[in-house]
Design an enzyme around this catalytic site. Structure first.
Site, PDB file in Angstrom:
ATOM      1  N   GLY A 123      24.117   6.787   2.581  1.00 35.69           N
ATOM      2  CA  GLY A 123      25.060   7.143   1.207  1.00 35.69           C
ATOM      3  C   GLY A 123      26.006   6.085   0.949  1.00 35.69           C
ATOM      4  O   GLY A 123      26.456   5.308   1.813  1.00 35.69           O
TER       5      GLY A 123
ATOM      6  N   PHE B 239      18.004  16.420  -0.538  1.00 30.25           N
ATOM      7  CA  PHE B 239      17.375  14.973  -0.487  1.00 30.25           C
ATOM      8  C   PHE B 239      17.526  14.126   0.549  1.00 30.25           C
ATOM      9  O   PHE B 239      17.000  13.198   0.898  1.00 30.25           O
ATOM     10  CB  PHE B 239      18.171  14.035  -1.695  1.00 30.25           C
ATOM     11  CG  PHE B 239      18.193  14.498  -2.883  1.00 30.25           C
ATOM     12  CD1 PHE B 239      17.044  14.132  -3.989  1.00 30.25           C
ATOM     13  CD2 PHE B 239      19.080  15.684  -3.458  1.00 30.25           C
ATOM     14  CE1 PHE B 239      16.888  14.621  -5.146  1.00 30.25           C
ATOM     15  CE2 PHE B 239      18.971  16.092  -4.862  1.00 30.25           C
ATOM     16  CZ  PHE B 239      17.933  15.622  -5.681  1.00 30.25           C
TER      17      PHE B 239
ATOM     18  N   SER C 187      13.512   7.814   5.056  1.00 29.18           N
ATOM     19  CA  SER C 187      12.336   7.766   3.981  1.00 29.18           C
ATOM     20  C   SER C 187      11.588   6.421   4.119  1.00 29.18           C
ATOM     21  O   SER C 187      11.171   6.102   3.088  1.00 29.18           O
ATOM     22  CB  SER C 187      12.702   8.260   2.840  1.00 29.18           C
ATOM     23  OG  SER C 187      13.856   7.112   2.385  1.00 29.18           O
TER      24      SER C 187
ATOM     25  N   TYR D  78       6.242   9.471   8.598  1.00 27.52           N
ATOM     26  CA  TYR D  78       7.170  10.082   7.249  1.00 27.52           C
ATOM     27  C   TYR D  78       6.547  11.087   6.479  1.00 27.52           C
ATOM     28  O   TYR D  78       7.009  12.312   6.292  1.00 27.52           O
ATOM     29  CB  TYR D  78       7.742   8.818   6.520  1.00 27.52           C
ATOM     30  CG  TYR D  78       8.140   9.313   5.293  1.00 27.52           C
ATOM     31  CD1 TYR D  78       9.693   9.900   5.198  1.00 27.52           C
ATOM     32  CD2 TYR D  78       7.616   8.933   4.035  1.00 27.52           C
ATOM     33  CE1 TYR D  78       9.859  10.510   3.986  1.00 27.52           C
ATOM     34  CE2 TYR D  78       8.113   9.300   2.845  1.00 27.52           C
ATOM     35  CZ  TYR D  78       9.420  10.126   2.950  1.00 27.52           C
ATOM     36  OH  TYR D  78       9.803  10.244   1.716  1.00 27.52           O
TER      37      TYR D  78
ATOM     38  N   ASN E  90       6.608   6.293  -6.289  1.00 28.79           N
ATOM     39  CA  ASN E  90       7.394   5.527  -6.132  1.00 28.79           C
ATOM     40  C   ASN E  90       8.677   5.269  -6.872  1.00 28.79           C
ATOM     41  O   ASN E  90       8.301   5.204  -8.371  1.00 28.79           O
ATOM     42  CB  ASN E  90       6.762   4.205  -5.981  1.00 28.79           C
ATOM     43  CG  ASN E  90       6.023   3.896  -4.814  1.00 28.79           C
ATOM     44  OD1 ASN E  90       4.994   4.727  -4.596  1.00 28.79           O
ATOM     45  ND2 ASN E  90       6.359   3.000  -4.107  1.00 28.79           N
TER      46      ASN E  90
ATOM     47  N   HIS F  95      12.016  -1.842  -0.061  1.00 32.60           N
ATOM     48  CA  HIS F  95      11.374  -1.193  -1.156  1.00 32.60           C
ATOM     49  C   HIS F  95      10.954  -2.553  -1.926  1.00 32.60           C
ATOM     50  O   HIS F  95      11.706  -3.431  -2.085  1.00 32.60           O
ATOM     51  CB  HIS F  95      12.256  -0.479  -2.023  1.00 32.60           C
ATOM     52  CG  HIS F  95      12.185   0.931  -1.107  1.00 32.60           C
ATOM     53  ND1 HIS F  95      13.548   1.291  -0.640  1.00 32.60           N
ATOM     54  CD2 HIS F  95      11.534   1.882  -0.969  1.00 32.60           C
ATOM     55  CE1 HIS F  95      13.145   2.365   0.021  1.00 32.60           C
ATOM     56  NE2 HIS F  95      12.102   2.693  -0.100  1.00 32.60           N
TER      57      HIS F  95
HETATM   58  N1  UFG Z   1       5.705  -4.223  -0.447  1.00 34.32           N
HETATM   59  C1  UFG Z   1       5.380  -5.581  -0.249  1.00 34.32           C
HETATM   60  N2  UFG Z   1       6.613  -6.399  -0.027  1.00 34.32           N
HETATM   61  C2  UFG Z   1       7.905  -6.032  -0.132  1.00 34.32           C
HETATM   62  C3  UFG Z   1       8.039  -4.359   0.139  1.00 34.32           C
HETATM   63  C4  UFG Z   1       6.980  -3.776  -0.290  1.00 34.32           C
HETATM   64  O1  UFG Z   1       4.313  -6.002  -0.677  1.00 34.32           O
HETATM   65  O2  UFG Z   1       8.659  -6.638   0.388  1.00 34.32           O
HETATM   66  C5  UFG Z   1       4.367  -3.473  -0.873  1.00 34.32           C
HETATM   67  C6  UFG Z   1       4.249  -2.255   0.323  1.00 34.32           C
HETATM   68  O3  UFG Z   1       3.628  -2.659   1.438  1.00 34.32           O
HETATM   69  C7  UFG Z   1       3.742  -1.136  -0.747  1.00 34.32           C
HETATM   70  C8  UFG Z   1       4.322  -1.311  -2.073  1.00 34.32           C
HETATM   71  O4  UFG Z   1       4.825  -2.709  -2.184  1.00 34.32           O
HETATM   72  O5  UFG Z   1       2.380  -1.485  -0.679  1.00 34.32           O
HETATM   73  C9  UFG Z   1       5.416  -0.428  -2.322  1.00 34.32           C
HETATM   74  O6  UFG Z   1       6.440  -0.561  -1.182  1.00 34.32           O
HETATM   75  P1  UFG Z   1       7.710   0.159  -1.061  1.00 34.32           P
HETATM   76  O7  UFG Z   1       8.383  -0.102  -0.039  1.00 34.32           O
HETATM   77  O8  UFG Z   1       8.545  -0.054  -2.475  1.00 34.32           O
HETATM   78  O9  UFG Z   1       7.417   1.653  -1.251  1.00 34.32           O
HETATM   79  P2  UFG Z   1       6.152   2.854  -0.313  1.00 34.32           P
HETATM   80  O10 UFG Z   1       4.939   3.044  -1.235  1.00 34.32           O
HETATM   81  O11 UFG Z   1       6.071   2.143   0.824  1.00 34.32           O
HETATM   82  O12 UFG Z   1       7.001   4.096  -0.395  1.00 34.32           O
HETATM   83  C10 UFG Z   1       7.949   4.586  -1.130  1.00 34.32           C
HETATM   84  C11 UFG Z   1       8.869   5.625  -0.928  1.00 34.32           C
HETATM   85  C12 UFG Z   1       8.462   6.684   0.370  1.00 34.32           C
HETATM   86  C13 UFG Z   1       7.178   7.329  -0.490  1.00 34.32           C
HETATM   87  C14 UFG Z   1       6.336   6.432  -0.945  1.00 34.32           C
HETATM   88  C15 UFG Z   1       5.309   7.315  -1.825  1.00 34.32           C
HETATM   89  O13 UFG Z   1       9.977   4.577  -0.124  1.00 34.32           O
HETATM   90  O14 UFG Z   1       9.566   7.348   0.535  1.00 34.32           O
HETATM   91  O15 UFG Z   1       6.908   5.588  -2.010  1.00 34.32           O
HETATM   92  O16 UFG Z   1       4.512   6.606  -2.427  1.00 34.32           O
HETATM   93  F1  UFG Z   1       6.585   8.231   0.628  1.00 34.32           F
END
Ligand code: UFG
Length: 327
Positions: free
Chosen positions: A36, A72, A76, A140, A169, A186
Site C-alpha cells: 500500500g 482486499f 495477487s 494465486y 483485469n 501488469h
Molecule cells: N503481459 C505481457 N507483458 C507484460 C505484462 C503482461 O505480455 O509486460 C500479458 C500477460 O502475460 C497476460 C496479460 O498481459 O497475458 C495481462 O497480464 P497482467 O499481468 O496485466 O494481468 P493478469 O491477467 O496476469 O492478472 C490480472 C490480475 C490477477 C487476476 C487476473 C484475472 O493481476 O490478480 O488479472 O484475469 F487474477
C-alpha cells in the site's frame, strides 16, 4: 455504515474507499503497507496498521465494531504465486481465515471479498459464467477459490452475509488514486511506463496462444466501475448467505491490441519485444457479467479500453512520478 477496508491503501482498495466516503459511509482503512501507499489512503479515512496474518492484531481492529468489512488485502501476482505458493496460501488463505474468525468473534456479519477470474483456470466456454468449473492453473487462483469456499461454508454456518467479486483485469485510475506497483508486472502500466521513457520496450509474453493474433486475451474493467460494483455488493450483504459475481465487461482484448491502444492514446511508438509465455497465464479470460447486471443492477460507465488506458496515462503523468517519490 461504518466500513472496515482491509487492504485499503492499495490500488483497488483505495479507490473503493474513496467511493465509500463519497457515498457517505465512514471508512477505516487497515493495511500492513507492504504493497500500500500513504498517498493512496483517502484523507477522510481512519487508518490502522495491521497485517492480516497477525490473528490477534486483526481481531483487535475488527472488534472496534464495524457494520461491514471489505477485504482486499492479498498477494495477487500470478507469476510470483507459481514460484512462492506457500507465501500466497499463508497470506491469502491464512489472512482470510483470520478475518472470518475475527468477524464471528466481533459480531460483524457483512463481508465483500475480492476474488478473481484466476479461479476459473482455462475455461471451457467464453464468456465465463459463475457456474463454470473452478480449476485454477496457478497458486494465486487456488488460494482465492479456497477462500471463496471457506466464506461459503462460514456463511451457511453463521449467518454471515457475503459477496465474492471475481475481478477480471482492472485498469484505469480515479482522481488521485492510481496503479503503482514495485516491480510493475501488469500489462497496461508496463506499456505506459515505456511510453514515459521508463524502459526500452514492453515484452509480449507469448505469441503462440490459440487466439487470432497469438497473444493472450483479457477482459479489462475500469477501476471506477469496479468500485461501483463494490457499493452494490455491500448493499447485497444485508442478506445472509454467500453470493458470487464475475466483474468484467464481457469483451476481450489481446496483448497486442492493448499495446496498439496505448500507442494511440499516448502518441508514442512503444517498442514491443516478443517473449516466451509467462508461467500460469491462461490464454483467454473474458467474463460473463450477466449475473451482476441482472441481480445488482450494475452497469459499467467506462467500458472502452481507450478510456481505461487514457485515465491510467493521465494519472501516470500527473501523479505517478510524485507518488513513486513519496513511497
Ligand atoms: N503481459 C505481457 N507483458 C507484460 C505484462 C503482461 O505480455 O509486460 C500479458 C500477460 O502475460 C497476460 C496479460 O498481459 O497475458 C495481462 O497480464 P497482467 O499481468 O496485466 O494481468 P493478469 O491477467 O496476469 O492478472 C490480472 C490480475 C490477477 C487476476 C487476473 C484475472 O493481476 O490478480 O488479472 O484475469 F487474477
Amino acid at each position: 455504515m461504518r466500513a472496515l477496508v482491509i487492504g485499503g491503501a492499495g490500488y483497488i482498495g483505495s479507490v473503493v474507499s474513496k467511493h465509500l466516503l463519497e457515498a457517505g459511509h465512514r471508512v477505516t482503512v487497515a493495511d500492513d503497507m507492504s504493497k500500500g501507499h500513504d498517498w493512496a489512503v483517502p484523507d477522510d479515512a481512519e487508518f490502522r496498521a495491521v497485517d492480516v496474518r497477525d490473528q490477534e492484531a486483526l481481531a483487535e481492529v475488527v472488534a472496534e465494531g464495524f457494520d461491514a468489512v471489505l477485504h482486499f488485502a492479498a498477494l495477487s501476482l500470478v507469476g510470483e504465486s507459481v514460484t512462492e505458493p506457500v507465501r500466497y496460501f499463508k497470506t491469502n488463505v491464512g489472512g482470510s481465515l483470520n478475518l472470518l474468525d475475527a468477524m464471528r468473534a466481533g459480531g460483524c456479519r457483512r463481508l465483500v471479498f475480492s476474488s478473481t477470474a484466476a479461479v476459473y483456470g482455462e475455461p471451457e466456454a467464453i464468456p465465463i459464467p459463475e457456474s463454470a468449473p473452478t480449476r485454477p492453473t496457478n497458486p494465486y487462483g487456488a488460494s482465492k477459490i479456497a477462500v471463496d469456499m471457506a466464506i461459503g461454508y462460514e456463511a451457511a454456518a453463521s449467518g454471515l452475509g457475503a459477496v465474492s467479486l471475481r475481478y477480471f483485469n482492472v485498469a484505469g485510475a480515479s482522481g488521485r488514486q492510481g496503479e503503482l506497483h514495485d516491480p510493475e508486472t501488469h500489462l497496461i502500466p508496463s506499456v505506459l511506463k515505456v511510453a514515459l521513457g521508463e524502459g526500452d520496450a514492453v515484452r509480449i509474453f507469448g505469441t503462440d496462444y490459440p487466439t487470432p493474433d497469438g497473444t493472450a486475451i483479457r477482459d479489462y474493467i475500469h477501476v471506477d466501475d469496479l468500485a461501483r460494483a463494490h457499493l452494490l455488493a455491500l448493499e447485497a450483504t444485508v442478506e445472509p448467505g454467500h453470493r458470487i459475481f464475475n466483474l468484467g465487461n464481457g469483451t476481450g482484448f489481446s496483448v497486442r491490441e492493448v499495446v496498439d491502444t496505448a500507442r494511440l492514446v499516448t502518441g508514442c511508438q512503444i517498442p514491443a519485444v516478443e517473449s516466451p509465455r509467462r508461467p500460469g497465464d491462461p490464454p483467454v479470460l473474458v467474463a460473463s457479467s450477466d449475473r451482476i447486471r441482472a441481480e445488482l443492477g450494475w452497469v459499467p460507465q467506462k467500458p472502452a479500453l481507450e478510456d481505461m488506458v487514457s485515465d491510467a496515462w493521465q494519472w501516470m503523468r500527473v501523479h505517478g512520478r510524485a507518488a513513486a517519490l513519496q513511497d
